[in-house]
Design an enzyme around this catalytic site. Structure first.
Site, PDB file in Angstrom:
ATOM      1  N   SER A  65       0.791  -1.238   0.000  1.00 36.48           N
ATOM      2  CA  SER A  65       0.000   0.000   0.000  1.00 36.48           C
ATOM      3  C   SER A  65       0.821   1.285   0.000  1.00 36.48           C
ATOM      4  O   SER A  65       0.252   2.371  -0.105  1.00 36.48           O
ATOM      5  CB  SER A  65      -0.953   0.012   1.196  1.00 36.48           C
ATOM      6  OG  SER A  65      -2.043  -0.845   0.974  1.00 36.48           O
ATOM      7  N   LYS A  68       0.130   3.805  -2.649  1.00 38.09           N
ATOM      8  CA  LYS A  68      -0.866   4.886  -2.558  1.00 38.09           C
ATOM      9  C   LYS A  68      -0.233   6.266  -2.412  1.00 38.09           C
ATOM     10  O   LYS A  68      -0.914   7.278  -2.617  1.00 38.09           O
ATOM     11  CB  LYS A  68      -1.822   4.612  -1.396  1.00 38.09           C
ATOM     12  CG  LYS A  68      -2.657   3.341  -1.556  1.00 38.09           C
ATOM     13  CD  LYS A  68      -3.621   3.155  -0.392  1.00 38.09           C
ATOM     14  CE  LYS A  68      -4.517   1.943  -0.575  1.00 38.09           C
ATOM     15  NZ  LYS A  68      -3.867   0.681  -0.200  1.00 38.09           N
ATOM     16  N   SER A 125      -5.875   3.759   4.477  1.00 36.93           N
ATOM     17  CA  SER A 125      -5.305   2.986   3.373  1.00 36.93           C
ATOM     18  C   SER A 125      -6.385   2.295   2.544  1.00 36.93           C
ATOM     19  O   SER A 125      -6.262   1.117   2.181  1.00 36.93           O
ATOM     20  CB  SER A 125      -4.305   1.948   3.905  1.00 36.93           C
ATOM     21  OG  SER A 125      -3.542   1.404   2.860  1.00 36.93           O
ATOM     22  N   LYS A 231       2.901   6.436   5.055  1.00 35.20           N
ATOM     23  CA  LYS A 231       2.076   5.326   4.560  1.00 35.20           C
ATOM     24  C   LYS A 231       2.668   3.975   4.944  1.00 35.20           C
ATOM     25  O   LYS A 231       3.848   3.724   4.773  1.00 35.20           O
ATOM     26  CB  LYS A 231       1.962   5.430   3.033  1.00 35.20           C
ATOM     27  CG  LYS A 231       0.911   4.520   2.452  1.00 35.20           C
ATOM     28  CD  LYS A 231      -0.475   5.045   2.763  1.00 35.20           C
ATOM     29  CE  LYS A 231      -1.513   3.948   2.658  1.00 35.20           C
ATOM     30  NZ  LYS A 231      -1.411   2.927   3.721  1.00 35.20           N
TER      31      LYS A 231
END
Length: 396
Positions: A65, A68, A125, A231
């Site tokens: 993730s 992202k 997320s 993140k």
């Protein structure tokens, strides 16, 4: 009449130029593994781009993730360019709603603002919100992924290839710790992102029948002083990953770890990397936003003189106890003659210590410089006869 003429000339002298920092990938001298359990790791000073620690920094690995970050970067850049606004409603497609993994449970046909979608991506997320935003900006997720890869190339992310907007497992979807550090540094130019990623918990759909509680997947936001992003990532293939940022006493750091065995180890090693940097280094202010960095005459240019100002605060990263006066500035200009295109590199300013360059500021024109007409050249000569203010003397 001469006073009026002088004002006209000077008005053209304050056209600015863009500034981008650029440094070599310099590792700390100390031979120690700050992230022994990570497959790959990078610790970078966000202000200068200097690498303070690296372990397998260019190894291509699944980023999960952390992908992202690029999705969010393209969203905030579209906002900054006026292409979209935070208030715009985003309609959820069947494809976006079908995403598994972490999500905010968007339903096909549902509409949610860019603001709330971005919050869902940054804090929780959300895979579904990532794809919905991708389709909103790119038309299709496939087209948005092309935009992601194009932007990665522009940022110098040489070991990165995206296949989707959210980081769910896919063939040939990879990045590296160093590339992610570059991406993190770029996204930090937009305070909106850390405004969201620094939130530990919040709600979506407040006041509706289906409120959704958001809890940040990055627990360091709550437990480590100065952390406000960025993140996390996890898949069974990628293991536990994190791109984190922390700021103390004017110094902002980026720490990236990939392939950690569990969340506890991931967080502990990132915290240890931050501890190392905050204990060993200090950020010394070099220029405030708006300060003049350099002045350069452009041969046969209209305008003839560029005043290059800092678009954001610029600092020197030093070991604690170092003398700031031990650094000297050295300007290195390219052969410049009009016309000059917007975005053209004019040269660079080096910071030199003990005869060795340790940091560079790349000087880039933010305006187009036309070739001066005969009459403009005459006016420029007369302007020089009237003498430029001292602060506009050319930087050697």
């Amino acid at each position: 009449m001469l006073k009026k003429f002088s004002r006209i000339v000077l008005a053209g002298l304050f056209l600015g130029a863009g500034l981008f920092t650029r440094t070599g990938q310099t590792h700390a001298a100390e031979e120690q593994d700050l992230a022994p359990q990570a497959v790959s790791a990078v610790l970078m000073d966000a202000g200068t781009g200097k690498v303070l620690f690296a372990k397998n920094p260019h190894q291509p690995l699944p980023p999960a993730s952390i992908t992202k970050l690029m999705t969010m970067l393209l969203v905030v850049e579209a906002i900054d360019q006026g292409k979209i606004s935070l208030k715009d409603p985003v309609r959820v497609s069947e494809h976006a709603a079908s995403m598994g993994g972490t999500q905010i449970f968007l339903e096909p046909g549902e509409q949610m603002s860019v603001h709330d979608m971005l919050k869902g991506v940054a804090i929780a997320s959300a895979n579904d919100a990532s794809v919905a935003l991708a389709e909103f900006i790119g038309g299709t997720e496939t087209n948005f992924v092309r935009m992601m890869n194009q932007r990665a190339l522009q940022l110098g992310m040489k070991n990165t290839q995206f296949q989707n907007a959210n980081g769910l497992p896919a063939n040939n979807h990879y990045s590296s710790a160093y590339d992610i550090a570059l991406l993190s540094r770029e996204i930090l130019k937009y305070p909106l992102i850390t405004k969201f990623t620094g939130i530990y918990q919040d709600y979506l759909r407040q006041g509706s029948k289906k409120p959704f509680w958001l809890v940040n997947t990055n627990k360091l936001v709550r437990y480590y002083q100065g952390v406000d992003g960025l993140k996390t990532g996890y898949t069974s293939e990628a293991k536990f990953c994190l791109a984190a940022t922390a700021k103390r006493n004017g110094m902002r750091l980026v720490s990236v770890v990939m392939g950690e065995p569990d969340a506890k180890t991931r967080n502990a090693e990132v915290a240890g990397m931050f501890d190392y940097a905050f204990n060993q280094y200090v950020s010394h202010p070099l220029y405030k936003q708006g300060d003049v960095i350099a002045v350069k005459k452009i041969d046969k240019g209209d305008p003839r003189t560029l005043v290059i100002k800092a678009k954001r605060p610029i600092s020197i990263l030093m070991k604690k106890g170092e003398d700031p006066n031990s650094y000297q500035k050295k300007w290195m200009w390219r052969s410049l003659q009009a016309p000059i295109k917007q975005g053209q590199v004019l040269g660079k300013m080096q910071l030199v210590k003990d005869g060795r360059p340790v940091q560079e500021l790349e000087l880039v024109s933010s305006v187009e410089i036309r070739r001066a007409s005969w009459w403009t050249s005459v006016k420029q000569v007369l302007g020089e006869v009237l003498h430029l203010p001292e602060q506009l003397q050319e930087t050697e």
